[in-house]
Design a protein around this motif. Structure first.
Motif, PDB file in Angstrom:
ATOM      1  N   ASN A 270       0.840  -1.206   0.000  1.00 16.16           N
ATOM      2  CA  ASN A 270       0.000   0.000   0.000  1.00 16.16           C
ATOM      3  C   ASN A 270       0.871   1.251   0.000  1.00 16.16           C
ATOM      4  O   ASN A 270       0.604   2.210  -0.724  1.00 16.16           O
ATOM      5  N   ASP A 271       1.913   1.216   0.855  1.00 14.85           N
ATOM      6  CA  ASP A 271       2.819   2.378   0.918  1.00 14.85           C
ATOM      7  C   ASP A 271       3.502   2.604  -0.418  1.00 14.85           C
ATOM      8  O   ASP A 271       3.624   3.730  -0.894  1.00 14.85           O
TER       9      ASP A 271
ATOM     10  N   LEU B  53       2.402   1.861  -3.323  1.00 13.20           N
ATOM     11  CA  LEU B  53       1.435   2.403  -4.272  1.00 13.20           C
ATOM     12  C   LEU B  53       1.178   3.883  -3.999  1.00 13.20           C
ATOM     13  O   LEU B  53       1.089   4.690  -4.920  1.00 13.20           O
ATOM     14  N   MET B  54       1.103   4.213  -2.720  1.00 13.03           N
ATOM     15  CA  MET B  54       0.845   5.616  -2.376  1.00 13.03           C
ATOM     16  C   MET B  54       2.046   6.492  -2.690  1.00 13.03           C
ATOM     17  O   MET B  54       1.894   7.685  -2.931  1.00 13.03           O
ATOM     18  N   GLN B  55       3.231   5.886  -2.699  1.00 11.42           N
ATOM     19  CA  GLN B  55       4.432   6.668  -3.028  1.00 11.42           C
ATOM     20  C   GLN B  55       4.682   6.684  -4.532  1.00 11.42           C
ATOM     21  O   GLN B  55       5.720   7.156  -4.987  1.00 11.42           O
ATOM     22  N   GLY B  56       3.747   6.144  -5.305  1.00 11.78           N
ATOM     23  CA  GLY B  56       3.866   6.215  -6.763  1.00 11.78           C
ATOM     24  C   GLY B  56       4.714   5.120  -7.380  1.00 11.78           C
ATOM     25  O   GLY B  56       5.323   5.329  -8.425  1.00 11.78           O
TER      26      GLY B  56
ATOM     27  N   GLU C 231      -5.883  -1.789  -8.646  1.00 13.23           N
ATOM     28  CA  GLU C 231      -5.579  -0.354  -8.704  1.00 13.23           C
ATOM     29  C   GLU C 231      -4.118  -0.140  -9.093  1.00 13.23           C
ATOM     30  O   GLU C 231      -3.797   0.769  -9.868  1.00 13.23           O
TER      31      GLU C 231
ATOM     32  N   ARG D 221      -2.788   1.860 -12.352  1.00 16.71           N
ATOM     33  CA  ARG D 221      -1.835   2.975 -12.329  1.00 16.71           C
ATOM     34  C   ARG D 221      -0.620   2.674 -13.192  1.00 16.71           C
ATOM     35  O   ARG D 221       0.075   3.578 -13.620  1.00 16.71           O
TER      36      ARG D 221
ATOM     37  N   TYR E 120       1.434  12.962   0.635  1.00 10.73           N
ATOM     38  CA  TYR E 120       1.975  11.902  -0.214  1.00 10.73           C
ATOM     39  C   TYR E 120       2.310  12.453  -1.595  1.00 10.73           C
ATOM     40  O   TYR E 120       1.892  13.557  -1.961  1.00 10.73           O
ATOM     41  N   ALA E 121       3.037  11.643  -2.346  1.00 15.80           N
ATOM     42  CA  ALA E 121       3.437  12.064  -3.699  1.00 15.80           C
ATOM     43  C   ALA E 121       2.192  12.344  -4.540  1.00 15.80           C
ATOM     44  O   ALA E 121       1.226  11.584  -4.480  1.00 15.80           O
TER      45      ALA E 121
ATOM     46  N   ALA F 276      -1.554   3.771   6.228  1.00 22.34           N
ATOM     47  CA  ALA F 276      -2.216   2.520   5.847  1.00 22.34           C
ATOM     48  C   ALA F 276      -2.264   1.582   7.040  1.00 22.34           C
ATOM     49  O   ALA F 276      -3.281   0.997   7.350  1.00 22.34           O
TER      50      ALA F 276
ATOM     51  N   VAL G 102      -6.803   7.972  -1.788  1.00 23.37           N
ATOM     52  CA  VAL G 102      -5.431   8.212  -2.217  1.00 23.37           C
ATOM     53  C   VAL G 102      -5.498   8.702  -3.648  1.00 23.37           C
ATOM     54  O   VAL G 102      -6.300   8.224  -4.434  1.00 23.37           O
TER      55      VAL G 102
ATOM     56  N   ASP H  68      -3.656   8.336 -10.545  1.00 19.95           N
ATOM     57  CA  ASP H  68      -2.917   9.025 -11.597  1.00 19.95           C
ATOM     58  C   ASP H  68      -3.666   9.014 -12.911  1.00 19.95           C
ATOM     59  O   ASP H  68      -3.149   9.387 -13.923  1.00 19.95           O
ATOM     60  N   ALA H  69      -4.845   8.524 -12.923  1.00 15.48           N
ATOM     61  CA  ALA H  69      -5.652   8.545 -14.140  1.00 15.48           C
ATOM     62  C   ALA H  69      -7.094   8.556 -13.712  1.00 15.48           C
ATOM     63  O   ALA H  69      -7.402   8.375 -12.549  1.00 15.48           O
TER      64      ALA H  69
ATOM     65  N   PRO I 195     -10.832   5.027 -10.193  1.00 14.66           N
ATOM     66  CA  PRO I 195     -10.784   4.896  -8.750  1.00 14.66           C
ATOM     67  C   PRO I 195      -9.550   5.518  -8.137  1.00 14.66           C
ATOM     68  O   PRO I 195      -8.492   5.528  -8.723  1.00 14.66           O
TER      69      PRO I 195
ATOM     70  N   LEU J 129      -7.878   3.171  -1.771  1.00 10.48           N
ATOM     71  CA  LEU J 129      -7.212   1.898  -1.506  1.00 10.48           C
ATOM     72  C   LEU J 129      -7.832   1.284  -0.271  1.00 10.48           C
ATOM     73  O   LEU J 129      -8.298   1.994   0.626  1.00 10.48           O
ATOM     74  N   TYR J 130      -7.827  -0.045  -0.203  1.00  9.37           N
ATOM     75  CA  TYR J 130      -8.228  -0.721   1.016  1.00  9.37           C
ATOM     76  C   TYR J 130      -7.023  -0.735   1.950  1.00  9.37           C
ATOM     77  O   TYR J 130      -5.892  -0.912   1.506  1.00  9.37           O
TER      78      TYR J 130
END
Lengths: 252, 605
Positions: free
Chosen positions: A37-38, A40-43, A71, A75, B357-358, B429, B442, B445-446, B449, B452-453
């Motif tokens: 998860n982290d 993903l959140m950090q790109g 997800e 991305r 966050y980014a 998280a 969260v 980038d497109a 959705p 995040l779970y």
């Protein structure tokens, strides 16, 4: 007495040996999930995909893991794999409206047709397939008892009949929902764009194009190719790596 | 077969074909499409002559119309011994003024065959008819549709640039057009390219758009690429494009004397007397002088985003009320036209009371070359302390080449109302994950959705639903088999005790008769049937034949039996033995009493 003590100690040690690695595996899988998860959140979707895949390999499937994996794929621009993950999450628990919404939005963004929700899908969104299956089983038992009551009891006849009818209604709901789940299970998702051909060879004439994320049914397999049927009923051969079943490992 | 015999066979075949062609009837037809055009456009006239010579067949002179021959084709068929050939000539019909024109019938001098008269309606180009179909051939309009000076009329390349004064980093949409005369046969070897280093031309699509235009009545096939050009270096440069093509040059040999002229096209192609050679040439566009200036140093903001163009900025935060630890999404949108790919906005950095966050970004283009559209930046921000939180404003600095100045726009600040208690510094998280599968917002980038779970949830070893499990399916047989077994048992018991079934039927029959008697108001019959029903029920219970149950038997077997039931027996005896008429006023109440007594009796027993 002494012998019994030794026996008990040995059993406890054995139990600890079995249980501790299991607990550790669970902890490690949960940590992997949070780490993914982290990522993903950090790109970093690639790192997240690796993490979620590891969680699935270690502990199995869960709606949150599959949903987040989808997800991450989205991305990363792999819409076919994203839709596949979300379809799997939806099959596990169609009551998760969020996943259904993601699927809807992904299909819309990819220019894919959005299948209209039939009665089966609507009923499935009330309860999980497991809950429906258990309700259906219970209803079948009640129905049988009620039917027996109708046949043998004069005084409880109408009550038995009413109970039987109610049970029959629940059974019908379970059957409709189960049919939807079964149909979903039979589907595959196109993960790579490409033409469907008239024959199972890469040089055969193309019949129609398949987009990533499209739902198809795999009807036949020939070496490295599968015969698929799309939503509009067209059939064509594609490389087997271009489509993945929602329930992995189901044979054709 | 020797050569002489081959030649004889060929000669005989040719003679036969020639005779059959002469014998066939000459026919001529003409089609005109479209029948209605705007002034400035052209229509297409096709004249087909079959079974004879096409030469000498020319459209008549029509005042206000000009006929330009643009092509000719031949068709030759030999089916089941029947020979047919036809020659079609295509003309471009260009009107010089509006009005309705009639092309009269015409045909060859040596035959009576004639075309049908054709009508062409030419409307004003400024006011096109709503019903006018899309023309297939367009004439040139304005200065853009003309052969560039010094260019070859058969094929040329054009570069259409909206402006020639640019600044470094500026991106402008451009159009590249390759014009080919329709008589020219050729193919593209590559897409147009540019050798100048001061600009970058974005990749051209391999498949250009294609349409037909006309310059001075000459039809051209025009291939169009829409793309964008970015200035990368200051200075003056001549912008020139190259396009390598291969053209086919065809030379036709003279027809030998004696060969029928109908075979000009057919036999020439069959026997290869038309010589086709290919030639590689390079089309060059006319050079365009372009000036590129550096971005001015004066007034350049320290946080210049790199965006050159005309942009407007807007931003939003959702939700604006939340618990500490809950994420919010900051969404910044930059709309306009320019070099969106270089536009980078520094979003929020983590503060004392919030984590950031980014940010992700996505671009939605409103044209085919990504010149205009909306660029959206999304960032997840998590407040860590309760109270009023002010997120700082986001600054976007761009350069506007039209105004020739830097423009700085602010979005925010944003006020948030944060409830709850402070959140310890762990990854969000992990922190919120303990509550279960709660989606946390969260930035995505497109489009689509963006949640995040945060908890892994409960795991399943397989994706197969329970209903696909064979054990589960097998279990469903248990209640069905149980029902079947129970029914079988009941049937066997009934079979073993046939009287029970008969008694039950007798009870139903007695009740039906009792109700009939009640309806008829016949008290004697009513009590007789009521007693019969009691006998049936009690007989079934006691295992006695119903007719053996009398009042005395009733009192002997069940001293505690209610007085009401005894009274039913008494009344029935009275009616049977004394013939005394009974009052029928309260029979309904008696019916309910009897039924209740029997029900009670069955329950207690």
């Amino acid at each position: 007495m002494k012998r019994n003590m030794w026996k008990t100690a040995a059993l406890l040690a054995l139990a600890a040996m079995v249980a501790v690695p299991g607990v550790r595996a669970a902890d490690s899988a949960d940590d992997l999930f949070y780490k993914a998860n982290d990522e993903l959140m950090q790109g970093n979707p690639a790192g997240a995909i690796k993490g979620y895949s590891q969680v699935i390999a270690e502990k199995g499937y869960s709606v949150p893991v599959l949903a987040n994996l989808g997800e991450a794929y989205r991305r990363q621009g792999e819409i076919g794999l994203a839709i596949l993950s979300w379809e799997r999450a939806r099959l596990l628990d169609p009551t998760q409206g969020k996943v259904v919404q993601w699927l809807h939005e992904a299909r819309q963004a990819a220019g894919l047709a959005i299948p209209s929700a039939g009665l089966g899908e609507k009923l499935s969104s009330w309860m999980s397939p497991t809950a429906w299956a258990l309700c259906g089983s219970g209803a079948l038992a009640v129905f049988c008892v009620g039917l027996f009551g109708v046949m043998i009891s004069r005084h409880w006849r109408w009550t038995s009949l009413a109970v039987s009818m109610l049970a029959a209604a629940v059974m019908a709901g379970a059957m409709v929902s189960g049919t939807w789940s079964w149909q979903q299970m039979e589907h595959a998702v196109v993960v790579s764009e490409g033409p469907a051909r008239v024959a199972p060879v890469d040089t055969a004439q193309a019949v129609f194009e398949l987009k990533p994320g499209e739902l198809v049914k795999i009807e036949q397999r020939h070496r490295e190719h599968v015969l698929v049927r799309n939503a509009s009923g067209q059939t064509g051969w594609i490389p087997s790596s271009h489509a993945d079943r929602i329930v992995a490992g189901r044979s054709v | 077969m020797n050569m002489t015999r081959k030649l004889l066979v060929l000669a005989a075949a040719l003679a036969g074909i020639s005779l059959q062609l002469q014998a066939s009837e000459l026919a001529i037809s003409a089609t005109l499409e479209p029948r209605q055009i705007q002034l400035g456009q052209a229509a297409r006239l096709q004249v087909t002559v079959s079974g004879g010579k096409a030469r000498g067949v020319e459209p008549p002179v029509v005042d206000g119309l000009e006929f330009n021959a643009v092509g000719q084709s031949s068709n030759f068929q030999y089916i089941n011994g029947a020979m047919s050939s036809s020659v079609s000539k295509v003309y471009e019909v260009v009107p010089s003024r509006t009005g309705t024109y009639t092309i009269p019938s015409f045909g060859p001098d040596n035959s009576d065959a004639r075309t049908q008269p054709l009508t062409l309606q030419v409307v004003d180009g400024a006011a096109p008819s709503a019903a006018l179909p899309a023309p297939q051939v367009n004439t040139a309009s304005g200065t853009s549709a003309s052969v560039p000076e010094g260019a070859n009329e058969m094929a040329f390349l054009k570069l259409v640039l909206p402006k020639t004064d640019l600044v470094v980093g500026e991106r402008v949409p451009v159009r590249v057009e390759a014009w080919f005369h329709q008589g020219l046969r050729g193919s593209l070897n590559d897409v147009p390219s540019m050798s100048v280093q001061s600009f970058t031309l974005e990749s051209l699509r391999k498949q250009p758009q294609q349409h037909i235009e006309s310059i001075g009545g000459r039809p051209y096939t025009v291939l169009t690429w829409d793309t964008a050009l970015t200035a990368v270096k200051a200075g003056e440069d001549a912008l020139e494009l190259n396009l390598p093509i291969t053209v086919a040059v065809e030379t036709q040999a003279q027809r030998p004397a004696g060969m029928p002229e109908e075979f000009d096209d057919i036999f020439a192609n069959f026997f290869g007397r038309n010589r086709v050679t290919t030639k590689q040439i390079e089309l060059k566009s006319q050079p365009i002088e372009v000036k590129v200036a550096d971005l001015p140093e004066e007034g350049r903001p320290a946080d210049f985003s790199g965006g050159v163009g005309e942009f407007t900025v807007s931003a939003s935060v959702s939700p604006d009320t939340m618990e500490a630890g809950d994420p919010v999404t900051v969404r910044l949108q930059v709309k306009g036209k320019g070099n969106f790919s270089r536009l980078q906005v520094p979003m929020l950095e983590a503060g004392r009371d919030f984590k950031a966050y980014a940010a992700s970004e996505r671009f939605e283009s409103s044209d085919s070359v990504d010149y205009s559209g909306v660029k959206t930046f999304e960032q997840a921000v998590v407040p860590t302390s309760p109270g009023k939180l002010e997120l700082p404003a986001i600054k976007v600095s761009t350069y506007d080449p039209e105004k020739k100045q830097y423009v700085t726009q602010l979005a925010g600040p944003f006020l948030l109302d944060v409830n709850g208690t402070a959140v310890p510094s762990r990854t969000m998280a992990s922190t919120t994950g303990s509550a279960g599968s709660v989606p946390v917002a969260v930035a995505g980038d497109a489009s689509g959705p963006a949640d995040l779970y945060v908890s892994p949830g409960s795991f399943h070893t397989s994706l197969r639903p329970l209903l696909a499990n064979p054990v589960y399916l097998g279990c469903q047989a248990i209640p069905v088999l149980g029902l079947a077994a129970a029914l079988l048992l009941a049937m066997r018991r009934r079979k073993a005790d046939p009287m029970a079934g008969a008694l039950q039927r007798g009870e139903v029959e007695a009740r039906r008769r009792m109700d009939e008697a009640l309806k008829a108001g016949d008290a004697a019959a009513f009590f007789a049937q009521a007693r019969e029903m009691c006998r049936q029920v009690l007989g079934r219970r006691w295992g006695l034949r119903p007719e053996t149950i009398t009042l005395a038997e009733l009192e002997r077997h069940a001293p505690a039996v209610s007085e009401n039931l005894k009274e039913v027996f008494r009344q029935a005896d009275v009616a049977m033995y004394s013939g005394e008429g009974l009052a029928s006023g309260d029979l309904g109440a008696w019916r309910e009493t009897v039924l209740n007594e029997l029900k009670q009796w069955e329950k207690t027993k």
